[in-house]
Design a protein around this motif. Structure first.
Motif, mmCIF file in Angstrom:
data_model
loop_
_atom_site.group_PDB
_atom_site.id
_atom_site.type_symbol
_atom_site.label_atom_id
_atom_site.label_comp_id
_atom_site.label_asym_id
_atom_site.label_seq_id
_atom_site.Cartn_x
_atom_site.Cartn_y
_atom_site.Cartn_z
ATOM 1 N N GLU A 27 2.392 15.447 2.098
ATOM 2 C CA GLU A 27 1.933 16.701 1.494
ATOM 3 C C GLU A 27 2.549 17.917 2.185
ATOM 4 O O GLU A 27 2.271 19.057 1.804
ATOM 5 C CB GLU A 27 0.406 16.792 1.576
ATOM 6 C CG GLU A 27 -0.320 15.760 0.721
ATOM 7 C CD GLU A 27 -1.818 15.715 1.017
ATOM 8 O OE1 GLU A 27 -2.274 16.468 1.917
ATOM 9 O OE2 GLU A 27 -2.522 14.939 0.351
ATOM 10 N N GLY A 28 3.380 17.670 3.204
ATOM 11 C CA GLY A 28 4.049 18.761 3.900
ATOM 12 C C GLY A 28 3.244 19.363 5.038
ATOM 13 O O GLY A 28 3.603 20.419 5.560
ATOM 14 N N LYS A 29 2.163 18.696 5.411
ATOM 15 C CA LYS A 29 1.334 19.206 6.504
ATOM 16 C C LYS A 29 1.869 18.735 7.856
ATOM 17 O O LYS A 29 2.698 17.840 7.932
ATOM 18 C CB LYS A 29 -0.112 18.754 6.315
ATOM 19 C CG LYS A 29 -0.788 19.347 5.083
ATOM 20 C CD LYS A 29 -2.196 18.815 4.915
ATOM 21 C CE LYS A 29 -2.865 19.392 3.668
ATOM 22 N NZ LYS A 29 -4.197 18.791 3.422
ATOM 23 N N LYS A 30 1.345 19.344 8.899
ATOM 24 C CA LYS A 30 1.812 19.092 10.258
ATOM 25 C C LYS A 30 1.498 17.666 10.731
ATOM 26 O O LYS A 30 0.435 17.138 10.467
ATOM 27 C CB LYS A 30 1.142 20.098 11.201
ATOM 28 C CG LYS A 30 1.611 20.010 12.640
ATOM 29 C CD LYS A 30 0.843 21.003 13.510
ATOM 30 C CE LYS A 30 1.347 20.917 14.929
ATOM 31 N NZ LYS A 30 1.280 19.551 15.470
#
Length: 291
Positions: A27-30
């Motif tokens: 999801e493009g999160k850290k």
């Protein structure tokens, strides 16, 4: 008698985290990032830190291992921690204990930001835990609670005896067992080296948590039939029959105590793997706060 298999539950916990990490990264999160600080070359500490770094790799976390010489000054170590505090990519910080005698554990623990204190030792996190607020709970007690939860052990109204009063295990364990919920809602007695009637107290206990660091201290005559026994201790005892020259012993005389128990943790393979699993859960939680 059923064994509380920390290896099995730890694997299940890490598998669940691995799926969650893959999802959030997609999801493009850290990506969660754990930084471990190892001072000196204590053999046991090397093993523990190595296991933590390995767990990070298995789950998909980033990990950083900071190795420092045993003679590093206290101020230099605190500077290293401050650097990790200010690094936005680092979510969790652990400084492996024990530290050399010239360094204050208290100063080191207090220097770690509470938001990155995934070991759950900072007074802010301990205070929140005592009040039943959301916090990072010390990894070993947290891991034990996860183990009790996984095996659906009914603790409500049970008498629990905790042997040992350390800030890392004994005290937080007594608080967690007494808090509302299941596991929880126990009537807890915390005991220590000055407890006079320890044997009698243990004989009345439905749940015993042995966390005093004395090999095979808890014997069969101290345990009532059907008790749940959690062995936190792990000590290297000389054993010439072993290739390594030593055997690992818990605080419980397992061979004689196990037949009396409804549930018991082995050593190794019980609480140890759960400590690492709980640390990983805390690190994921620390990262979640940034999303």
């Amino acid at each position: 008698m059923q064994i509380l298999d920390g290896q099995l539950v730890s694997k299940a916990t890490k598998d669940e985290l691995r799926i969650q990490v893959a999802q959030v990264v997609a999801e493009g999160k850290k990506t969660p990032h754990l930084a471990a600080v190892l001072v000196g070359n204590n053999g046991a500490s090397e093993t523990y830190v190595g296991a933590k770094v390995k767990a990070c790799n298995e789950i998909g976390f980033k990990s950083t291992l900071v190795r420092l010489e045993a003679d590093i000054s206290e101020n230099k170590l605190l500077e290293v921690i401050e650097g990790l505090n200010s690094d936005p990519d680092v979510d969790g910080i652990l400084v492996q204990l024990p530290l050399p005698a010239h360094i204050s554990d208290e100063k080191v623990i207090n220097t770690i930001l509470p938001a990155k204190d995934v070991d759950g030792f900072h007074p802010v996190n301990v205070g929140k835990m005592v009040q039943g607020l959301d916090s990072f709970v010390a990894a070993t007690p947290h891991g034990i609670m996860l183990l009790l939860e996984h095996y659906k052990i009914d603790t409500k109204g049970k008498n629990a005896v905790v042997i040992g009063r350390s800030n890392i295990v004994g005290r937080p364990m007594s608080i967690l067992l007494s808090q509302p919920g299941n596991p929880g809602n126990c009537t807890v007695t915390i005991t220590h080296s000055h407890t006079r009637n320890l044997k009698e107290l243990c004989q009345q206990a439905d749940i015993i948590v042995a966390a005093l660091g004395k090999p095979e201290f808890l014997t069969a005559d101290m345990v009532k039939e059907g008790a749940v026994v959690i062995d936190v201790g792990i000590t290297r005892v000389p054993d010439t029959s072993k290739k390594s020259g030593f055997a690992l012993k818990g605080d419980v005389a397992y061979g004689e105590v196990a037949p009396r128990c409804s549930f018991i943790t082995p050593v190794p393979g019980g609480v140890g793997p759960m400590t690492i699993a709980a640390l990983m859960k805390n690190t994921f939680k620390a990262c979640q706060a940034k999303w």
